[in-house]
Design a protein around this motif. Structure first.
Motif, PDB file in Angstrom:
ATOM      1  N   LEU A  85       0.831  -1.203   0.000  1.00  0.00           N
ATOM      2  CA  LEU A  85       0.000   0.000   0.000  1.00  0.00           C
ATOM      3  C   LEU A  85       0.868   1.256   0.000  1.00  0.00           C
ATOM      4  CD1 LEU A  85      -2.816   1.292   0.115  1.00  0.00           C
ATOM      5  CD2 LEU A  85      -2.649   1.263   2.595  1.00  0.00           C
ATOM      6  N   LEU A  86       1.928   1.248   0.826  1.00  0.00           N
ATOM      7  CA  LEU A  86       2.817   2.419   0.863  1.00  0.00           C
ATOM      8  C   LEU A  86       3.504   2.603  -0.479  1.00  0.00           C
ATOM      9  CD1 LEU A  86       4.512   2.180   4.388  1.00  0.00           C
ATOM     10  CD2 LEU A  86       2.416   3.324   3.719  1.00  0.00           C
ATOM     11  N   PHE A  87       3.927   1.488  -1.081  1.00  0.00           N
ATOM     12  CA  PHE A  87       4.579   1.576  -2.385  1.00  0.00           C
ATOM     13  C   PHE A  87       3.617   2.146  -3.422  1.00  0.00           C
ATOM     14  CE2 PHE A  87       5.494  -0.330  -6.548  1.00  0.00           C
ATOM     15  CZ  PHE A  87       6.726   0.274  -6.790  1.00  0.00           C
ATOM     16  N   TYR A  88       2.405   1.635  -3.443  1.00  0.00           N
ATOM     17  CA  TYR A  88       1.413   2.138  -4.404  1.00  0.00           C
ATOM     18  C   TYR A  88       1.192   3.643  -4.203  1.00  0.00           C
ATOM     19  CZ  TYR A  88      -0.254  -2.506  -6.078  1.00  0.00           C
ATOM     20  OH  TYR A  88      -0.382  -3.739  -6.668  1.00  0.00           O
ATOM     21  N   ASP A  89       1.093   4.090  -2.962  1.00  0.00           N
ATOM     22  CA  ASP A  89       0.898   5.525  -2.709  1.00  0.00           C
ATOM     23  C   ASP A  89       2.116   6.330  -3.175  1.00  0.00           C
ATOM     24  OD1 ASP A  89      -1.692   5.612  -1.811  1.00  0.00           O
ATOM     25  OD2 ASP A  89      -1.199   5.591   0.313  1.00  0.00           O
ATOM     26  N   ALA A  90       3.303   5.759  -3.028  1.00  0.00           N
ATOM     27  CA  ALA A  90       4.516   6.446  -3.483  1.00  0.00           C
ATOM     28  C   ALA A  90       4.539   6.548  -5.010  1.00  0.00           C
ATOM     29  CB  ALA A  90       5.755   5.709  -2.979  1.00  0.00           C
ATOM     30  N   VAL A  91       4.042   5.516  -5.694  1.00  0.00           N
ATOM     31  CA  VAL A  91       3.952   5.554  -7.160  1.00  0.00           C
ATOM     32  C   VAL A  91       3.034   6.706  -7.589  1.00  0.00           C
ATOM     33  CG1 VAL A  91       3.049   4.303  -9.183  1.00  0.00           C
ATOM     34  CG2 VAL A  91       4.517   3.121  -7.533  1.00  0.00           C
ATOM     35  N   ILE A  92       1.930   6.867  -6.866  1.00  0.00           N
ATOM     36  CA  ILE A  92       0.996   7.963  -7.171  1.00  0.00           C
ATOM     37  C   ILE A  92       1.706   9.316  -7.004  1.00  0.00           C
ATOM     38  CG2 ILE A  92      -1.128   9.145  -6.399  1.00  0.00           C
ATOM     39  CD1 ILE A  92      -1.671   6.474  -7.870  1.00  0.00           C
ATOM     40  N   LEU A  93       2.455   9.479  -5.917  1.00  0.00           N
ATOM     41  CA  LEU A  93       3.164  10.743  -5.690  1.00  0.00           C
ATOM     42  C   LEU A  93       4.174  11.026  -6.793  1.00  0.00           C
ATOM     43  CD1 LEU A  93       3.711  10.647  -1.829  1.00  0.00           C
ATOM     44  CD2 LEU A  93       2.439  12.370  -3.105  1.00  0.00           C
ATOM     45  N   ARG A  94       4.878   9.976  -7.224  1.00  0.00           N
ATOM     46  CA  ARG A  94       5.877  10.147  -8.298  1.00  0.00           C
ATOM     47  C   ARG A  94       5.187  10.546  -9.601  1.00  0.00           C
ATOM     48  NH1 ARG A  94      10.048  12.094 -10.413  1.00  0.00           N
ATOM     49  NH2 ARG A  94      11.209  10.805 -11.852  1.00  0.00           N
ATOM     50  N   PHE A  95       4.054   9.923  -9.882  1.00  0.00           N
ATOM     51  CA  PHE A  95       3.296  10.261 -11.084  1.00  0.00           C
ATOM     52  C   PHE A  95       2.840  11.727 -11.000  1.00  0.00           C
ATOM     53  CE2 PHE A  95      -0.179  10.616 -14.001  1.00  0.00           C
ATOM     54  CZ  PHE A  95       0.069   9.705 -15.012  1.00  0.00           C
ATOM     55  N   MET A  96       2.326  12.141  -9.832  1.00  0.00           N
ATOM     56  CA  MET A  96       1.883  13.532  -9.638  1.00  0.00           C
ATOM     57  C   MET A  96       3.034  14.499  -9.891  1.00  0.00           C
ATOM     58  SD  MET A  96      -0.355  13.028  -6.155  1.00  0.00           S
ATOM     59  CE  MET A  96      -0.584  14.777  -5.818  1.00  0.00           C
ATOM     60  N   GLU A  97       4.221  14.127  -9.386  1.00  0.00           N
ATOM     61  CA  GLU A  97       5.408  14.977  -9.559  1.00  0.00           C
ATOM     62  C   GLU A  97       5.735  15.110 -11.048  1.00  0.00           C
ATOM     63  OE1 GLU A  97       8.837  13.276  -7.616  1.00  0.00           O
ATOM     64  OE2 GLU A  97      10.148  14.847  -8.348  1.00  0.00           O
ATOM     65  N   LYS A  98       5.734  13.980 -11.758  1.00  0.00           N
ATOM     66  CA  LYS A  98       6.090  13.991 -13.187  1.00  0.00           C
ATOM     67  C   LYS A  98       5.101  14.812 -14.007  1.00  0.00           C
ATOM     68  CE  LYS A  98       8.698   9.845 -14.185  1.00  0.00           C
ATOM     69  NZ  LYS A  98       9.284   9.688 -15.486  1.00  0.00           N
ATOM     70  N   LYS A  99       3.830  14.742 -13.644  1.00  0.00           N
ATOM     71  CA  LYS A  99       2.788  15.387 -14.455  1.00  0.00           C
ATOM     72  C   LYS A  99       2.323  16.729 -13.882  1.00  0.00           C
ATOM     73  CE  LYS A  99       2.353  12.225 -17.611  1.00  0.00           C
ATOM     74  NZ  LYS A  99       2.564  12.525 -19.027  1.00  0.00           N
ATOM     75  N   GLY A 100       2.939  17.164 -12.784  1.00  0.00           N
ATOM     76  CA  GLY A 100       2.563  18.452 -12.191  1.00  0.00           C
ATOM     77  C   GLY A 100       1.133  18.467 -11.649  1.00  0.00           C
ATOM     78  N   LEU A 101       0.699  17.354 -11.112  1.00  0.00           N
ATOM     79  CA  LEU A 101      -0.666  17.271 -10.578  1.00  0.00           C
ATOM     80  C   LEU A 101      -0.666  17.591  -9.090  1.00  0.00           C
ATOM     81  CD1 LEU A 101      -1.737  13.947 -12.309  1.00  0.00           C
ATOM     82  CD2 LEU A 101      -2.448  16.250 -12.927  1.00  0.00           C
ATOM     83  N   ASP A 102      -1.789  18.110  -8.614  1.00  0.00           N
ATOM     84  CA  ASP A 102      -1.888  18.326  -7.168  1.00  0.00           C
ATOM     85  C   ASP A 102      -3.178  17.713  -6.623  1.00  0.00           C
ATOM     86  OD1 ASP A 102      -3.918  20.086  -7.829  1.00  0.00           O
ATOM     87  OD2 ASP A 102      -2.640  21.854  -7.661  1.00  0.00           O
ATOM     88  N   SER A 103      -3.235  17.677  -5.313  1.00  0.00           N
ATOM     89  CA  SER A 103      -4.346  17.006  -4.640  1.00  0.00           C
ATOM     90  C   SER A 103      -5.685  17.676  -4.964  1.00  0.00           C
ATOM     91  CB  SER A 103      -4.094  17.024  -3.134  1.00  0.00           C
ATOM     92  OG  SER A 103      -5.104  16.329  -2.470  1.00  0.00           O
ATOM     93  N   LYS A 104      -5.658  19.009  -5.138  1.00  0.00           N
ATOM     94  CA  LYS A 104      -6.898  19.736  -5.389  1.00  0.00           C
ATOM     95  C   LYS A 104      -7.524  19.294  -6.716  1.00  0.00           C
ATOM     96  CE  LYS A 104      -8.755  24.336  -5.076  1.00  0.00           C
ATOM     97  NZ  LYS A 104      -8.561  25.690  -5.478  1.00  0.00           N
ATOM     98  N   THR A 105      -6.681  19.214  -7.758  1.00  0.00           N
ATOM     99  CA  THR A 105      -7.187  18.778  -9.066  1.00  0.00           C
ATOM    100  C   THR A 105      -7.732  17.357  -8.960  1.00  0.00           C
ATOM    101  OG1 THR A 105      -5.262  19.951  -9.929  1.00  0.00           O
ATOM    102  CG2 THR A 105      -6.531  18.659 -11.519  1.00  0.00           C
TER     103      THR A 105
END
Ligand SMILES: O=C([C@H](O)CO)[C@H](O)[C@H](O)COP(=O)(O)O
Length: 185
Positions: free
Chosen positions: A156-176
């Motif tokens: 679960l922690l790994f999956y959440d970290a993958v999401i954060l890395r994807f957000m970083e790469k694509k410039g996404l934030d929690s609000k969007t």
């Protein structure tokens, strides 16, 4: 030991497992998700529950994400990726899914304790997570927790970290992402 003492011990175990995950393997998975058209996630039992949480966040990223076996899940095609979370790498239903996905020409990724397992060997990408298998047949990794709990938490922690890395790469934030959150709860 008090319950809170166990919480601390579990967190210590997770610190140890997190530090052993390969950054290169993780990055391959993130890049494969970026390049895939649809993302299918599967797992059995508790490993599957972690996969469902992951698929939900992938949907929040704005990608086409599906949990295998749900009524609205469409067909897998060759531009897609199937992500399998399996501690043992030997769960029969997942072996069949991996075989089918390979026969369709889709990408298969395994997150597993054993990259040398049947599912690990069939996968294009294998990310090794440290842990003890649910039957404790391999006692090389020590944990106070029963069965596959340490793997499932690390997953679960790994999956959440993958999401954060994807957000970083694509410039996404929690609000969007929250804009895509279910509003019929
Ligand atoms: O549900 C599970 C069990 O409670 C182990 O702790 C497992 O996640 C399930 O049996 C799937 O096994 P793996 O494919 O080996 O992760």
């Amino acid at each position: 030991m008090k319950t809170t003492g166990y919480v601390t011990e579990i967190i210590d175990e997770l610190h140890r497992t997190a530090s052993l995950i390969s950054g290169d393997e993780a990055e391959k998975l993130v890049n494969a998700i970026v390049e895939s058209r649809k993302i299918f996630v599967a797992g059995a039992g508790r490993s599957g529950l972690m996969g469902k949480a992951f698929a939900m966040r992938i949907m929040h990223l704005g990608l086409d994400a599906y949990v295998v076996g749900e009524t609205i899940t469409p067909s897998l095609e060759k531009e897609d990726i199937l992500i399998l979370g399996s501690g043992s790498g030997e769960t029969k239903s997942l072996v069949s899914m991996a075989q089918k996905a390979k026969s369709l020409g889709a990408m298969v990724a395994a997150i597993t304790i054993f990259p040398e397992s049947t599912i690990g060997r069939m996968s294009d990408i294998a990310v090794k997570l440290p842990g003890a298998p649910k039957d404790k047949s391999d006692d090389s990794y020590q944990t106070i927790q029963p069965m596959g709990s340490l793997f499932e938490q690390t997953l679960l922690l790994f999956y959440d970290a993958v999401i954060l890395r994807f957000m970083e790469k694509k410039g996404l934030d929690s609000k969007t992402m929250y804009g895509r959150h279910a509003n019929l709860e």
